[in-house]
Scaffold this motif. Structure first.
Motif, PDB file in Angstrom:
ATOM      1  N   LYS A  75       0.854  -1.188   0.000  1.00 48.42           N
ATOM      2  CA  LYS A  75       0.000   0.000   0.000  1.00 48.42           C
ATOM      3  C   LYS A  75       0.891   1.240   0.000  1.00 48.42           C
ATOM      4  O   LYS A  75       2.008   1.209   0.493  1.00 48.42           O
ATOM      5  CB  LYS A  75      -0.890   0.026   1.256  1.00 48.42           C
ATOM      6  CG  LYS A  75      -1.810  -1.153   1.401  1.00 48.42           C
ATOM      7  CD  LYS A  75      -3.055  -0.946   0.611  1.00 48.42           C
ATOM      8  CE  LYS A  75      -4.011  -2.115   0.857  1.00 48.42           C
ATOM      9  NZ  LYS A  75      -5.245  -1.945   0.204  1.00 48.42           N
ATOM     10  N   PRO A  76       0.376   2.346  -0.513  1.00 45.61           N
ATOM     11  CA  PRO A  76       1.164   3.577  -0.475  1.00 45.61           C
ATOM     12  C   PRO A  76       1.368   4.046   0.962  1.00 45.61           C
ATOM     13  O   PRO A  76       0.502   3.839   1.811  1.00 45.61           O
ATOM     14  CB  PRO A  76       0.310   4.573  -1.268  1.00 45.61           C
ATOM     15  CG  PRO A  76      -1.057   3.996  -1.285  1.00 45.61           C
ATOM     16  CD  PRO A  76      -0.911   2.513  -1.148  1.00 45.61           C
ATOM     17  N   LEU A  77       2.500   4.646   1.230  1.00 46.47           N
ATOM     18  CA  LEU A  77       2.793   5.113   2.588  1.00 46.47           C
ATOM     19  C   LEU A  77       2.105   6.443   2.853  1.00 46.47           C
ATOM     20  O   LEU A  77       2.714   7.506   2.903  1.00 46.47           O
ATOM     21  CB  LEU A  77       4.299   5.220   2.805  1.00 46.47           C
ATOM     22  CG  LEU A  77       4.979   3.887   3.049  1.00 46.47           C
ATOM     23  CD1 LEU A  77       6.472   4.051   3.190  1.00 46.47           C
ATOM     24  CD2 LEU A  77       4.410   3.190   4.260  1.00 46.47           C
ATOM     25  N   MET A  78       0.791   6.331   3.003  1.00 50.63           N
ATOM     26  CA  MET A  78      -0.061   7.458   3.354  1.00 50.63           C
ATOM     27  C   MET A  78      -0.933   6.986   4.503  1.00 50.63           C
ATOM     28  O   MET A  78      -1.008   5.790   4.773  1.00 50.63           O
ATOM     29  CB  MET A  78      -0.937   7.856   2.163  1.00 50.63           C
ATOM     30  CG  MET A  78      -0.172   8.316   0.960  1.00 50.63           C
ATOM     31  SD  MET A  78      -1.317   8.622  -0.381  1.00 50.63           S
ATOM     32  CE  MET A  78      -0.483   7.773  -1.692  1.00 50.63           C
ATOM     33  N   ARG A  79      -1.579   7.915   5.182  1.00 51.51           N
ATOM     34  CA  ARG A  79      -2.439   7.520   6.306  1.00 51.51           C
ATOM     35  C   ARG A  79      -3.449   6.473   5.888  1.00 51.51           C
ATOM     36  O   ARG A  79      -3.676   5.488   6.589  1.00 51.51           O
ATOM     37  CB  ARG A  79      -3.191   8.735   6.847  1.00 51.51           C
ATOM     38  CG  ARG A  79      -2.439   9.475   7.913  1.00 51.51           C
ATOM     39  CD  ARG A  79      -3.188  10.673   8.437  1.00 51.51           C
ATOM     40  NE  ARG A  79      -4.521  10.370   8.897  1.00 51.51           N
ATOM     41  CZ  ARG A  79      -5.496  11.271   8.953  1.00 51.51           C
ATOM     42  NH1 ARG A  79      -5.293  12.507   8.572  1.00 51.51           N
ATOM     43  NH2 ARG A  79      -6.686  10.937   9.388  1.00 51.51           N
ATOM     44  N   ASP A 118      -4.492  11.259   2.000  1.00 52.88           N
ATOM     45  CA  ASP A 118      -3.671  10.816   0.881  1.00 52.88           C
ATOM     46  C   ASP A 118      -2.354  11.568   0.764  1.00 52.88           C
ATOM     47  O   ASP A 118      -1.636  11.424  -0.209  1.00 52.88           O
ATOM     48  CB  ASP A 118      -4.465  10.943  -0.425  1.00 52.88           C
ATOM     49  CG  ASP A 118      -5.663  10.006  -0.427  1.00 52.88           C
ATOM     50  OD1 ASP A 118      -5.496   8.844  -0.006  1.00 52.88           O
ATOM     51  OD2 ASP A 118      -6.759  10.436  -0.818  1.00 52.88           O
ATOM     52  N   GLY A 119      -2.024  12.355   1.784  1.00 57.11           N
ATOM     53  CA  GLY A 119      -0.749  13.063   1.782  1.00 57.11           C
ATOM     54  C   GLY A 119       0.377  12.131   2.229  1.00 57.11           C
ATOM     55  O   GLY A 119       0.168  11.146   2.937  1.00 57.11           O
ATOM     56  N   VAL A 120       1.567  12.444   1.803  1.00 55.41           N
ATOM     57  CA  VAL A 120       2.737  11.651   2.193  1.00 55.41           C
ATOM     58  C   VAL A 120       2.985  11.843   3.681  1.00 55.41           C
ATOM     59  O   VAL A 120       2.927  12.967   4.191  1.00 55.41           O
ATOM     60  CB  VAL A 120       3.979  12.092   1.378  1.00 55.41           C
ATOM     61  CG1 VAL A 120       5.203  11.310   1.799  1.00 55.41           C
ATOM     62  CG2 VAL A 120       3.721  11.912  -0.109  1.00 55.41           C
ATOM     63  N   ILE A 121       3.257  10.761   4.389  1.00 57.46           N
ATOM     64  CA  ILE A 121       3.485  10.873   5.826  1.00 57.46           C
ATOM     65  C   ILE A 121       4.900  11.419   6.076  1.00 57.46           C
ATOM     66  O   ILE A 121       5.797  11.224   5.260  1.00 57.46           O
ATOM     67  CB  ILE A 121       3.269   9.525   6.559  1.00 57.46           C
ATOM     68  CG1 ILE A 121       4.293   8.484   6.127  1.00 57.46           C
ATOM     69  CG2 ILE A 121       1.863   9.032   6.395  1.00 57.46           C
ATOM     70  CD1 ILE A 121       4.294   7.246   6.987  1.00 57.46           C
ATOM     71  N   PRO A 122       5.105  12.085   7.214  1.00 56.88           N
ATOM     72  CA  PRO A 122       6.420  12.635   7.532  1.00 56.88           C
ATOM     73  C   PRO A 122       7.494  11.546   7.608  1.00 56.88           C
ATOM     74  O   PRO A 122       7.200  10.372   7.856  1.00 56.88           O
ATOM     75  CB  PRO A 122       6.216  13.302   8.888  1.00 56.88           C
ATOM     76  CG  PRO A 122       4.755  13.571   8.958  1.00 56.88           C
ATOM     77  CD  PRO A 122       4.101  12.461   8.191  1.00 56.88           C
ATOM     78  N   GLN A 123       8.738  11.958   7.447  1.00 56.70           N
ATOM     79  CA  GLN A 123       9.870  11.033   7.421  1.00 56.70           C
ATOM     80  C   GLN A 123       9.955  10.193   8.695  1.00 56.70           C
ATOM     81  O   GLN A 123      10.254   9.009   8.644  1.00 56.70           O
ATOM     82  CB  GLN A 123      11.174  11.822   7.203  1.00 56.70           C
ATOM     83  CG  GLN A 123      12.376  10.946   6.926  1.00 56.70           C
ATOM     84  CD  GLN A 123      12.248  10.176   5.614  1.00 56.70           C
ATOM     85  OE1 GLN A 123      11.584  10.602   4.679  1.00 56.70           O
ATOM     86  NE2 GLN A 123      12.883   9.033   5.542  1.00 56.70           N
ATOM     87  N   HIS A 126       7.438   7.521   8.564  1.00 59.00           N
ATOM     88  CA  HIS A 126       7.859   6.617   7.489  1.00 59.00           C
ATOM     89  C   HIS A 126       8.908   5.635   8.004  1.00 59.00           C
ATOM     90  O   HIS A 126       8.809   4.423   7.785  1.00 59.00           O
ATOM     91  CB  HIS A 126       8.408   7.430   6.310  1.00 59.00           C
ATOM     92  CG  HIS A 126       8.761   6.602   5.123  1.00 59.00           C
ATOM     93  ND1 HIS A 126       9.978   5.984   5.011  1.00 59.00           N
ATOM     94  CD2 HIS A 126       8.039   6.286   4.013  1.00 59.00           C
ATOM     95  CE1 HIS A 126      10.005   5.324   3.857  1.00 59.00           C
ATOM     96  NE2 HIS A 126       8.857   5.499   3.237  1.00 59.00           N
ATOM     97  N   LYS A 127       9.890   6.133   8.740  1.00 57.04           N
ATOM     98  CA  LYS A 127      10.951   5.266   9.301  1.00 57.04           C
ATOM     99  C   LYS A 127      10.354   4.315  10.348  1.00 57.04           C
ATOM    100  O   LYS A 127      10.718   3.127  10.392  1.00 57.04           O
ATOM    101  CB  LYS A 127      12.066   6.093   9.912  1.00 57.04           C
ATOM    102  CG  LYS A 127      12.953   6.745   8.896  1.00 57.04           C
ATOM    103  CD  LYS A 127      14.062   7.522   9.563  1.00 57.04           C
ATOM    104  CE  LYS A 127      14.923   8.193   8.505  1.00 57.04           C
ATOM    105  NZ  LYS A 127      15.991   8.997   9.142  1.00 57.04           N
ATOM    106  N   ASP A 128       9.458   4.846  11.191  1.00 59.34           N
ATOM    107  CA  ASP A 128       8.825   3.996  12.209  1.00 59.34           C
ATOM    108  C   ASP A 128       8.037   2.866  11.546  1.00 59.34           C
ATOM    109  O   ASP A 128       8.075   1.722  11.998  1.00 59.34           O
ATOM    110  CB  ASP A 128       7.898   4.816  13.097  1.00 59.34           C
ATOM    111  CG  ASP A 128       8.636   5.727  14.057  1.00 59.34           C
ATOM    112  OD1 ASP A 128       9.859   5.524  14.247  1.00 59.34           O
ATOM    113  OD2 ASP A 128       7.984   6.638  14.603  1.00 59.34           O
ATOM    114  N   TRP A 129       7.322   3.186  10.471  1.00 60.47           N
ATOM    115  CA  TRP A 129       6.539   2.173   9.765  1.00 60.47           C
ATOM    116  C   TRP A 129       7.439   1.116   9.147  1.00 60.47           C
ATOM    117  O   TRP A 129       7.163  -0.078   9.213  1.00 60.47           O
ATOM    118  CB  TRP A 129       5.659   2.809   8.703  1.00 60.47           C
ATOM    119  CG  TRP A 129       4.840   1.812   7.949  1.00 60.47           C
ATOM    120  CD1 TRP A 129       5.032   1.375   6.678  1.00 60.47           C
ATOM    121  CD2 TRP A 129       3.716   1.095   8.447  1.00 60.47           C
ATOM    122  NE1 TRP A 129       4.099   0.435   6.335  1.00 60.47           N
ATOM    123  CE2 TRP A 129       3.267   0.240   7.412  1.00 60.47           C
ATOM    124  CE3 TRP A 129       3.020   1.083   9.658  1.00 60.47           C
ATOM    125  CZ2 TRP A 129       2.185  -0.594   7.559  1.00 60.47           C
ATOM    126  CZ3 TRP A 129       1.929   0.245   9.792  1.00 60.47           C
ATOM    127  CH2 TRP A 129       1.528  -0.580   8.757  1.00 60.47           C
TER     128      TRP A 129
END
Length: 131
Positions: A75-79, A118-123, A126-129
């Motif tokens: 899935k895209p890395l968005m909320r 649908d916005g890109v999540i913060p860095q 992103h690293k935590d995910w």
């Protein structure tokens, strides 16, 4: 035996317990074949019992292991994408809550920052995910 006592008590209340399974052959021998789980009905005493599903989890009967099957879709890395993965994990007993709770926090942080679905999540998230 406890299994027989439980069946009797439940019958007094109008309930019938079915699909019995146990990793103890003596317990299974006290349960009529018609009341056993389908995977047990035709087993010989030396057979290995299979994996059963109970309350959304997989139970490996012989070694008394509980396992989960979690498919992490691409899935895209968005909320929206992360949330769809997190809510797909069915854990009614809360056995993997330490993992799912962390993932839910990752979904909440962008919400607190008023980021769109649908916005890109913060860095950081992103690293935590990825971890």
């Amino acid at each position: 035996m406890l299994a027989v006592d439980i069946q009797s008590l439940m019958q007094m209340g109008g309930f019938r317990l079915t699909k019995w399974i146990s990793n103890n052959r003596q317990v299974l021998d006290t349960i009529p074949e018609s009341e056993r789980a389908h995977t047990v009905v035709s087993l010989d005493p030396d057979d290995i019992l299979l994996c059963e599903r109970a309350l959304g989890v997989n139970w490996k009967v012989n070694n008394y292991e509980i396992t989960f099957k979690i498919k992490i879709a691409d899935k895209p890395l968005m909320r929206r994408g992360i949330l769809s993965i997190v809510i797909a994990i069915f854990d009614p007993l809360g056995l993997v809550a330490t993992v799912t709770l962390r993932a839910k926090v990752i979904v909440q942080d962008p919400c607190r920052k008023k980021l769109g679905w649908d916005g890109v999540i913060p860095q950081k998230e992103h690293k935590d995910w990825q971890r």
